[in-house]
Scaffold this motif. Structure first.
Motif, PDB file in Angstrom:
ATOM      1  N   MET A  70      -4.026   8.178  -4.472  1.00  0.00           N
ATOM      2  CA  MET A  70      -5.245   7.435  -4.799  1.00  0.00           C
ATOM      3  C   MET A  70      -4.943   5.942  -4.822  1.00  0.00           C
ATOM      4  SD  MET A  70      -7.763   7.879  -8.102  1.00  0.00           S
ATOM      5  CE  MET A  70      -8.035   9.595  -7.737  1.00  0.00           C
ATOM      6  N   ILE A  71      -5.741   5.170  -4.108  1.00  0.00           N
ATOM      7  CA  ILE A  71      -5.507   3.730  -3.996  1.00  0.00           C
ATOM      8  C   ILE A  71      -5.943   3.020  -5.282  1.00  0.00           C
ATOM      9  CG2 ILE A  71      -6.306   1.650  -2.811  1.00  0.00           C
ATOM     10  CD1 ILE A  71      -6.292   3.305  -0.232  1.00  0.00           C
ATOM     11  N   ASP A  72      -5.123   2.084  -5.725  1.00  0.00           N
ATOM     12  CA  ASP A  72      -5.380   1.313  -6.939  1.00  0.00           C
ATOM     13  C   ASP A  72      -6.216   0.088  -6.561  1.00  0.00           C
ATOM     14  OD1 ASP A  72      -5.405  -0.061  -9.284  1.00  0.00           O
ATOM     15  OD2 ASP A  72      -3.229  -0.166  -9.525  1.00  0.00           O
ATOM     16  N   ARG A  73      -7.532   0.167  -6.791  1.00  0.00           N
ATOM     17  CA  ARG A  73      -8.401  -0.954  -6.434  1.00  0.00           C
ATOM     18  C   ARG A  73      -8.137  -2.174  -7.312  1.00  0.00           C
ATOM     19  NH1 ARG A  73     -13.007   3.092  -6.100  1.00  0.00           N
ATOM     20  NH2 ARG A  73     -13.174   3.622  -3.885  1.00  0.00           N
ATOM     21  N   ALA A  74      -7.771  -1.937  -8.562  1.00  0.00           N
ATOM     22  CA  ALA A  74      -7.480  -3.061  -9.454  1.00  0.00           C
ATOM     23  C   ALA A  74      -6.322  -3.890  -8.920  1.00  0.00           C
ATOM     24  CB  ALA A  74      -7.176  -2.559 -10.859  1.00  0.00           C
ATOM     25  N   LYS A  75      -5.381  -3.236  -8.245  1.00  0.00           N
ATOM     26  CA  LYS A  75      -4.256  -3.948  -7.645  1.00  0.00           C
ATOM     27  C   LYS A  75      -4.743  -4.918  -6.574  1.00  0.00           C
ATOM     28  CE  LYS A  75      -0.010  -3.184  -4.984  1.00  0.00           C
ATOM     29  NZ  LYS A  75       0.867  -2.168  -4.351  1.00  0.00           N
ATOM     30  N   PHE A  76      -5.719  -4.481  -5.794  1.00  0.00           N
ATOM     31  CA  PHE A  76      -6.257  -5.369  -4.759  1.00  0.00           C
ATOM     32  C   PHE A  76      -6.928  -6.580  -5.401  1.00  0.00           C
ATOM     33  CE2 PHE A  76      -9.887  -6.553  -1.930  1.00  0.00           C
ATOM     34  CZ  PHE A  76      -9.118  -7.206  -0.976  1.00  0.00           C
ATOM     35  N   ARG A  77      -7.693  -6.363  -6.460  1.00  0.00           N
ATOM     36  CA  ARG A  77      -8.324  -7.496  -7.141  1.00  0.00           C
ATOM     37  C   ARG A  77      -7.262  -8.479  -7.650  1.00  0.00           C
ATOM     38  NH1 ARG A  77     -13.148  -8.847  -9.616  1.00  0.00           N
ATOM     39  NH2 ARG A  77     -14.139  -6.830  -9.252  1.00  0.00           N
ATOM     40  N   GLN A  78      -6.176  -7.951  -8.178  1.00  0.00           N
ATOM     41  CA  GLN A  78      -5.096  -8.824  -8.661  1.00  0.00           C
ATOM     42  C   GLN A  78      -4.485  -9.628  -7.519  1.00  0.00           C
ATOM     43  OE1 GLN A  78      -2.447  -6.069 -10.552  1.00  0.00           O
ATOM     44  NE2 GLN A  78      -3.832  -5.661 -12.265  1.00  0.00           N
ATOM     45  N   LEU A  79      -4.319  -8.996  -6.368  1.00  0.00           N
ATOM     46  CA  LEU A  79      -3.770  -9.701  -5.209  1.00  0.00           C
ATOM     47  C   LEU A  79      -4.704 -10.806  -4.751  1.00  0.00           C
ATOM     48  CD1 LEU A  79      -2.428  -6.621  -3.219  1.00  0.00           C
ATOM     49  CD2 LEU A  79      -1.033  -8.442  -4.221  1.00  0.00           C
ATOM     50  N   VAL A  80      -6.002 -10.539  -4.769  1.00  0.00           N
ATOM     51  CA  VAL A  80      -6.993 -11.555  -4.379  1.00  0.00           C
ATOM     52  C   VAL A  80      -6.934 -12.744  -5.318  1.00  0.00           C
ATOM     53  CG1 VAL A  80      -9.472 -12.019  -4.179  1.00  0.00           C
ATOM     54  CG2 VAL A  80      -8.523  -9.895  -3.268  1.00  0.00           C
ATOM     55  N   GLU A  81      -6.710 -12.484  -6.597  1.00  0.00           N
ATOM     56  CA  GLU A  81      -6.733 -13.544  -7.601  1.00  0.00           C
ATOM     57  C   GLU A  81      -5.394 -14.263  -7.742  1.00  0.00           C
ATOM     58  OE1 GLU A  81      -8.049 -11.413 -11.026  1.00  0.00           O
ATOM     59  OE2 GLU A  81     -10.162 -11.375 -10.385  1.00  0.00           O
ATOM     60  N   SER A  82      -4.355 -13.781  -7.065  1.00  0.00           N
ATOM     61  CA  SER A  82      -3.045 -14.420  -7.164  1.00  0.00           C
ATOM     62  C   SER A  82      -3.042 -15.737  -6.397  1.00  0.00           C
ATOM     63  CB  SER A  82      -1.959 -13.495  -6.626  1.00  0.00           C
ATOM     64  OG  SER A  82      -2.108 -13.328  -5.228  1.00  0.00           O
ATOM     65  N   PRO A  83      -2.159 -16.662  -6.745  1.00  0.00           N
ATOM     66  CA  PRO A  83      -2.157 -17.981  -6.095  1.00  0.00           C
ATOM     67  C   PRO A  83      -1.688 -17.960  -4.645  1.00  0.00           C
ATOM     68  CG  PRO A  83      -0.346 -17.814  -7.665  1.00  0.00           C
ATOM     69  CD  PRO A  83      -1.202 -16.618  -7.870  1.00  0.00           C
ATOM     70  N   GLU A  84      -0.889 -16.971  -4.262  1.00  0.00           N
ATOM     71  CA  GLU A  84      -0.378 -16.900  -2.893  1.00  0.00           C
ATOM     72  C   GLU A  84      -1.422 -16.273  -1.975  1.00  0.00           C
ATOM     73  OE1 GLU A  84       2.684 -17.583  -0.077  1.00  0.00           O
ATOM     74  OE2 GLU A  84       2.607 -18.117  -2.210  1.00  0.00           O
ATOM     75  N   ILE A  85      -1.605 -16.860  -0.795  1.00  0.00           N
ATOM     76  CA  ILE A  85      -2.579 -16.314   0.143  1.00  0.00           C
ATOM     77  C   ILE A  85      -2.194 -14.889   0.527  1.00  0.00           C
ATOM     78  CG2 ILE A  85      -1.427 -17.252   2.195  1.00  0.00           C
ATOM     79  CD1 ILE A  85      -4.274 -17.751   3.351  1.00  0.00           C
ATOM     80  N   LEU A  86      -3.190 -14.018   0.610  1.00  0.00           N
ATOM     81  CA  LEU A  86      -2.974 -12.611   0.898  1.00  0.00           C
ATOM     82  C   LEU A  86      -3.104 -12.377   2.404  1.00  0.00           C
ATOM     83  CD1 LEU A  86      -2.551  -9.731  -0.141  1.00  0.00           C
ATOM     84  CD2 LEU A  86      -5.031  -9.591  -0.524  1.00  0.00           C
ATOM     85  N   VAL A  87      -2.021 -11.953   3.041  1.00  0.00           N
ATOM     86  CA  VAL A  87      -1.992 -11.715   4.493  1.00  0.00           C
ATOM     87  C   VAL A  87      -2.231 -10.238   4.744  1.00  0.00           C
ATOM     88  CG1 VAL A  87      -0.615 -11.868   6.603  1.00  0.00           C
ATOM     89  CG2 VAL A  87      -0.400 -13.629   4.829  1.00  0.00           C
ATOM     90  N   MET A  88      -3.255  -9.937   5.564  1.00  0.00           N
ATOM     91  CA  MET A  88      -3.674  -8.553   5.788  1.00  0.00           C
ATOM     92  C   MET A  88      -3.731  -8.267   7.285  1.00  0.00           C
ATOM     93  SD  MET A  88      -6.736  -8.466   2.945  1.00  0.00           S
ATOM     94  CE  MET A  88      -7.546  -9.840   3.768  1.00  0.00           C
ATOM     95  N   PRO A  89      -2.762  -7.532   7.826  1.00  0.00           N
ATOM     96  CA  PRO A  89      -2.846  -7.131   9.230  1.00  0.00           C
ATOM     97  C   PRO A  89      -3.938  -6.076   9.419  1.00  0.00           C
ATOM     98  CG  PRO A  89      -0.590  -6.987   8.389  1.00  0.00           C
ATOM     99  CD  PRO A  89      -1.491  -7.144   7.216  1.00  0.00           C
ATOM    100  N   GLY A  90      -4.543  -6.095  10.602  1.00  0.00           N
ATOM    101  CA  GLY A  90      -5.536  -5.088  10.926  1.00  0.00           C
ATOM    102  C   GLY A  90      -4.887  -3.761  11.284  1.00  0.00           C
ATOM    103  N   ALA A  91      -5.626  -2.683  11.049  1.00  0.00           N
ATOM    104  CA  ALA A  91      -5.189  -1.344  11.445  1.00  0.00           C
ATOM    105  C   ALA A  91      -6.348  -0.668  12.155  1.00  0.00           C
ATOM    106  CB  ALA A  91      -4.755  -0.539  10.233  1.00  0.00           C
ATOM    107  N   TYR A  92      -6.058  -0.019  13.258  1.00  0.00           N
ATOM    108  CA  TYR A  92      -7.117   0.601  14.066  1.00  0.00           C
ATOM    109  C   TYR A  92      -7.155   2.111  13.929  1.00  0.00           C
ATOM    110  CZ  TYR A  92      -3.070   0.895  17.195  1.00  0.00           C
ATOM    111  OH  TYR A  92      -1.823   1.134  17.717  1.00  0.00           O
ATOM    112  N   ASP A  93      -6.212   2.680  13.170  1.00  0.00           N
ATOM    113  CA  ASP A  93      -6.204   4.112  12.872  1.00  0.00           C
ATOM    114  C   ASP A  93      -5.237   4.359  11.727  1.00  0.00           C
ATOM    115  OD1 ASP A  93      -3.690   3.888  14.040  1.00  0.00           O
ATOM    116  OD2 ASP A  93      -4.113   5.222  15.725  1.00  0.00           O
ATOM    117  N   ALA A  94      -5.077   5.637  11.366  1.00  0.00           N
ATOM    118  CA  ALA A  94      -4.206   5.970  10.234  1.00  0.00           C
ATOM    119  C   ALA A  94      -2.756   5.618  10.513  1.00  0.00           C
ATOM    120  CB  ALA A  94      -4.346   7.455   9.895  1.00  0.00           C
ATOM    121  N   LEU A  95      -2.311   5.831  11.743  1.00  0.00           N
ATOM    122  CA  LEU A  95      -0.916   5.527  12.077  1.00  0.00           C
ATOM    123  C   LEU A  95      -0.634   4.039  11.952  1.00  0.00           C
ATOM    124  CD1 LEU A  95       1.910   6.172  13.118  1.00  0.00           C
ATOM    125  CD2 LEU A  95       0.986   6.084  15.456  1.00  0.00           C
TER     126      LEU A  95
END
Length: 292
Positions: A1-26
């Motif tokens: 189960m994905i921790d959504r609160a963790k994502f909110r914390q990452l968004v609020e952190s001072p370091e820019i959040l780098v997110m690569p795209g994914a086009y499928d599960a692999l």
């Protein structure tokens, strides 16, 4: 189960959040294996990988929700999921939000394009009236059950209506309750700076190889005020080039022996996709059965 609160914390952190795209599960698993804390489910990549077709509004809501579910189940990191326009009016959007939330997306991205929508770096995009998008944002925020399921509001107004209108909409969408603001297809670093001066909520930059916006590094984007950056098609384009090169070698020589160093091998791939965990589960099951 994905921790959504963790994502909110990452968004609020001072370091820019780098997110690569994914086009499928692999590809989502490869993003996680490479050490990135978040993956981004690109709608452009879903259309390409499922339909072999361009991002011109061909994917349905149920298809996209199914892809989101598969990707979120394959990884333990948060996944941002492209929700296009919400696939219709406010009523359709409410169902989309709930389906994405059930799929365990960490956030849904919705945009103010008219249907049929297009990739944000293609020409020919049209936008709805700003108030219609405001209504959708408010409905999306009200429809979610988990307050940590974030709503990303994107405007595509820049290309046809100019940066001033894009900024006006960004501020309206911020006031409507969007958690993250996404102004698509800005055409200079100065426009990027202006957006970040006008918006107080976290903003996301979109770096498309060969797209309409300046192609900047994460550090350069952070200096302009961005909190998040997505490289939505990087994995798709890299995989496409690698496969085309390998197929060309096979066609030309009848073998890929000279290119094996550019590929993972059988055991490496099995390790990447978690075969050892399956084997351990099988052995444990056999042990339990034999003990009875």
């Amino acid at each position: 189960m994905i921790d959504r609160a963790k994502f909110r914390q990452l968004v609020e952190s001072p370091e820019i959040l780098v997110m690569p795209g994914a086009y499928d599960a692999l590809s989502a698993k490869l993003v996680e294996t490479s050490g990135f804390p978040v993956a981004y489910m690109t709608g452009y990549g879903q259309s390409a990988s499922k339909l072999g077709a361009p991002d011109v509004g061909l994917m349905t809501m149920s298809e996209m929700a199914e892809r989101a579910k598969d990707m979120c189940a394959a990884v333990s990191i948060p996944v941002i999921c492209d929700g296009d326009t919400g696939f219709g009016n406010v009523v359709n959007l409410v169902r989309t939000v709930r389906e994405y939330e059930r799929a365990w997306a960490a956030a849904i991205q919705i945009e103010d394009q008219r249907m049929p929508k297009k990739c944000g770096h293609m020409l020919g995009r049209q936008v709805v009236d700003a108030q219609e998008m405001v209504n959708k944002i408010q409905a999306a925020c009200a429809a979610r059950h988990d307050p940590d399921f974030l709503v990303i509001a994107r405007t595509d107004a820049r290309t046809n209506h100019g940066v001033e209108e894009a900024i006006r909409r960004a501020k309206l969408y911020e006031q409507a309750g969007a958690d993250i603001i996404f102004v698509e297809s800005l055409e200079s670093a100065e426009e990027m700076r202006l957006v970040n001066q006008a918006v107080t909520k976290p903003t996301i930059a979109n770096m498309v190889e060969g797209g309409r916006s300046p192609y900047l590094s994460a550090g350069e984007l952070q200096a302009l005020g961005y909190r998040l950056v997505v490289f939505p098609v990087l994995t798709l384009y890299a995989a496409t080039k690698a496969v085309l090169d390998t197929l060309a070698e096979l066609k030309a020589t009848g073998s890929v022996r000279n290119g094996l160093d550019k590929m993972v091998n059988f055991s490496q791939f099995n390790d990447l996709i978690g075969l050892s965990s399956v084997r351990a589960l099988e052995e444990n099951c056999f042990d339990v059965l034999s003990a009875k």
